[in-house]
Write a protein that holds these residues in place. Structure first.
Motif, PDB file in Angstrom:
ATOM      1  N   ASP A  32      11.380 -16.228  12.666  1.00 34.33           N
ATOM      2  CA  ASP A  32      11.405 -16.011  14.118  1.00 34.33           C
ATOM      3  C   ASP A  32      12.494 -16.846  14.772  1.00 34.33           C
ATOM      4  O   ASP A  32      13.239 -16.358  15.637  1.00 34.33           O
ATOM      5  N   PHE A  33      12.608 -18.117  14.361  1.00 31.43           N
ATOM      6  CA  PHE A  33      13.592 -18.993  14.980  1.00 31.43           C
ATOM      7  C   PHE A  33      15.013 -18.600  14.592  1.00 31.43           C
ATOM      8  O   PHE A  33      15.913 -18.560  15.446  1.00 31.43           O
ATOM      9  N   LEU A  34      15.238 -18.308  13.312  1.00 33.36           N
ATOM     10  CA  LEU A  34      16.594 -18.073  12.839  1.00 33.36           C
ATOM     11  C   LEU A  34      17.095 -16.655  13.088  1.00 33.36           C
ATOM     12  O   LEU A  34      18.304 -16.438  13.200  1.00 33.36           O
ATOM     13  N   VAL A  35      16.186 -15.673  13.178  1.00 37.44           N
ATOM     14  CA  VAL A  35      16.617 -14.278  13.235  1.00 37.44           C
ATOM     15  C   VAL A  35      16.072 -13.547  14.450  1.00 37.44           C
ATOM     16  O   VAL A  35      16.834 -13.120  15.336  1.00 37.44           O
ATOM     17  N   PHE A  36      14.756 -13.406  14.522  1.00 35.42           N
ATOM     18  CA  PHE A  36      14.175 -12.480  15.494  1.00 35.42           C
ATOM     19  C   PHE A  36      14.284 -12.977  16.931  1.00 35.42           C
ATOM     20  O   PHE A  36      14.532 -12.180  17.843  1.00 35.42           O
ATOM     21  N   ASP A  37      14.086 -14.265  17.167  1.00 36.71           N
ATOM     22  CA  ASP A  37      14.190 -14.817  18.526  1.00 36.71           C
ATOM     23  C   ASP A  37      15.525 -15.487  18.786  1.00 36.71           C
ATOM     24  O   ASP A  37      15.696 -16.152  19.811  1.00 36.71           O
ATOM     25  N   ALA A  38      16.470 -15.351  17.861  1.00 36.29           N
ATOM     26  CA  ALA A  38      17.753 -16.042  17.991  1.00 36.29           C
ATOM     27  C   ALA A  38      18.604 -15.416  19.085  1.00 36.29           C
ATOM     28  O   ALA A  38      18.460 -14.229  19.426  1.00 36.29           O
ATOM     29  N   VAL A  39      19.488 -16.226  19.640  1.00 34.82           N
ATOM     30  CA  VAL A  39      20.459 -15.790  20.644  1.00 34.82           C
ATOM     31  C   VAL A  39      21.778 -15.561  19.922  1.00 34.82           C
ATOM     32  O   VAL A  39      22.362 -16.499  19.384  1.00 34.82           O
ATOM     33  N   TRP A  40      22.258 -14.329  19.943  1.00 38.15           N
ATOM     34  CA  TRP A  40      23.436 -13.967  19.161  1.00 38.15           C
ATOM     35  C   TRP A  40      24.710 -13.878  19.994  1.00 38.15           C
ATOM     36  O   TRP A  40      25.805 -13.832  19.436  1.00 38.15           O
ATOM     37  N   SER A  41      24.583 -13.825  21.299  1.00 36.42           N
ATOM     38  CA  SER A  41      25.771 -13.703  22.148  1.00 36.42           C
ATOM     39  C   SER A  41      25.585 -14.565  23.381  1.00 36.42           C
ATOM     40  O   SER A  41      24.459 -14.806  23.832  1.00 36.42           O
ATOM     41  N   GLY A  42      26.697 -15.037  23.906  1.00 34.84           N
ATOM     42  CA  GLY A  42      26.688 -15.885  25.093  1.00 34.84           C
ATOM     43  C   GLY A  42      27.956 -16.696  25.159  1.00 34.84           C
ATOM     44  O   GLY A  42      28.679 -16.838  24.164  1.00 34.84           O
ATOM     45  N   SER A  43      28.217 -17.241  26.337  1.00 32.15           N
ATOM     46  CA  SER A  43      29.454 -18.001  26.535  1.00 32.15           C
ATOM     47  C   SER A  43      29.191 -19.431  26.974  1.00 32.15           C
ATOM     48  O   SER A  43      30.110 -20.136  27.362  1.00 32.15           O
ATOM     49  N   GLY A  44      27.952 -19.874  26.933  1.00 28.29           N
ATOM     50  CA  GLY A  44      27.651 -21.229  27.352  1.00 28.29           C
ATOM     51  C   GLY A  44      26.207 -21.591  27.072  1.00 28.29           C
ATOM     52  O   GLY A  44      25.436 -20.785  26.524  1.00 28.29           O
ATOM     53  N   ARG A  45      25.839 -22.793  27.446  1.00 26.81           N
ATOM     54  CA  ARG A  45      24.512 -23.316  27.151  1.00 26.81           C
ATOM     55  C   ARG A  45      23.413 -22.540  27.842  1.00 26.81           C
ATOM     56  O   ARG A  45      22.275 -22.497  27.371  1.00 26.81           O
TER      57      ARG A  45
END
Length: 387
Positions: free
Chosen positions: A66-79
């Motif tokens: 869940d932490f590494l794959v399913f609930d992970a954030v894959w895109s973004g430009s900042g914190r």
């Protein structure tokens, strides 16, 4: 009466004159159920341990996925992309942070316009390692020369630079990331084996000076932690050379790593030498072989084959211990993660955890492949012994 007895004996046969019908081979136990019973529940204790391990897997793996794959954030430009929000109240790993800083993790502060030289170095390293480690590769003798002679020279020219060839000089202070980790690990692994062999032979030498020097070197170096050796190499090494020849920080770390790894490799090789029967030495001398030919043709091949598991263990441990160069100011792979995670644009607890998870995955994959390769070599050598 005698004729009757003789006639009856003619019909008695004690040796079969025709072959018996071939019986079918009884079916061997097989299938998934047999494998589970044989390997996981062979004994009550084995079954209990299997149940405990399965329980730990069920408890730990789903939250980790869940932490590494399913609930992970894959895109973004900042914190902000990695912080909790109404849409994602419990965010997982922030892989957007890794993607943004990925090139820094690989090259460190190496100049952007010259990073193609690092890519060429990586390609040459992979090519040389594949040529050397592929047991069925053609002309492995040339591969040996390429990896141990040509590759270090080419790598130094590429990474350091040479104005005569149109390559600007890049100071080692600008090397970093995975580049430094691979350079330190490669130098330590390549240098430690030949020096370790010489130290192991010196420890078994009949010459007192050589034997005492080897014993003293091995015991002193093995008696202190690696971080102490690195600090001593960083601080004391410049005192033994003229100021104009004083090595830079990376060279000092390489010397410390090579010294430390060689002492441990010497004990591994010495254990292999001790396992060779005395008759092998006597047979080699009976054939008229000199000392060095006896070692090269008879003793060392057998000793190194016996110690393959221990050599691989030392190699894996050294590969992981390269992270300690972080404490003497070297920008290795882990150091770049430390720098990136405190960047104000990305500084969150999740990004720190993600950075360390990324490092753990990298080291696990690298060490796993080294271990699997060594297992394959052992299996191949064992098959040769059975023949």
């Amino acid at each position: 009466m005698t004729d009757l007895a003789a006639g009856s004996q003619k019909n008695i046969a004690f040796v079969r004159t025709t072959p018996a019908a071939q019986a079918a081979r009884p079916p061997l136990p097989g299938g998934p159920l047999h494998w589970v019973r044989k390997n996981l529940f062979a004994t009550p204790l084995n079954g209990l341990l299997t149940i405990v391990v399965l329980g730990l897997i069920v408890w730990a793996v789903p939250p980790l996925l869940d932490f590494l794959v399913f609930d992970a954030v894959w895109s973004g430009s900042g914190r902000d992309a990695c912080l909790a929000s109404p849409q994602n109240p419990d965010p997982g790993a922030c892989w957007a942070f890794v993607r943004t800083w990925f090139s820094f993790f690989i090259y460190g502060p190496y100049p952007l316009a010259e990073r193609w030289r690092v890519d060429v170095f990586f390609a040459l390293l992979v090519f040389g390692a594949a040529w050397l480690l592929w047991l069925d590769a053609p002309r492995r003798d040339l591969g040996f020369g390429f990896f141990f002679v040509a590759l270090p020279i080419l790598s130094f020219v590429l990474l350091r630079g040479m104005p005569l060839l149109g390559l600007p000089v890049v100071d080692t202070a600008l090397w970093g990331g995975l580049l430094v980790t691979l350079v330190v690990a490669s130098v330590g692994i390549v240098v430690s084996l030949p020096i370790g062999i010489l130290l192991a032979l010196g420890r078994r030498s009949t010459m007192p000076v050589v034997r005492l020097f080897s014993i003293g070197f091995i015991e002193i170096v093995r008696g202190v932690p690696l971080i102490t050796v690195l600090f001593m190499a960083s601080v004391m090494l410049p005192l033994f050379v003229p100021p104009a020849w004083s090595p830079d920080k990376l060279i000092r770390a390489l010397v410390g790593i090579a010294i430390f790894a060689s002492a441990y490799m010497a004990e591994v090789v010495r254990a292999g030498l001790s396992s060779i029967p005395k008759g092998q030495y006597e047979a080699a001398r009976a054939l008229g072989l000199g000392y060095w030919r006896m070692l090269g043709l008879v003793v060392l091949p057998q000793a190194l084959r016996v110690t393959i598991p221990n050599i691989v263990n030392n190699t894996i441990a050294l590969f992981k211990d390269t992270t300690l160069v972080f404490f003497v100011g070297i920008f290795d792979f882990l150091r770049t993660i430390e720098i990136a995670r405190v960047d104000p644009n990305w500084a969150t607890p999740v990004t720190s955890t993600t950075g360390y998870a990324f490092a753990a995955l990298f080291y696990f994959v690298a060490c796993h492949f080294m271990s699997r390769y060594a297992t394959g070599i052992e299996r191949r050598l064992a098959a040769g012994d059975r023949r």
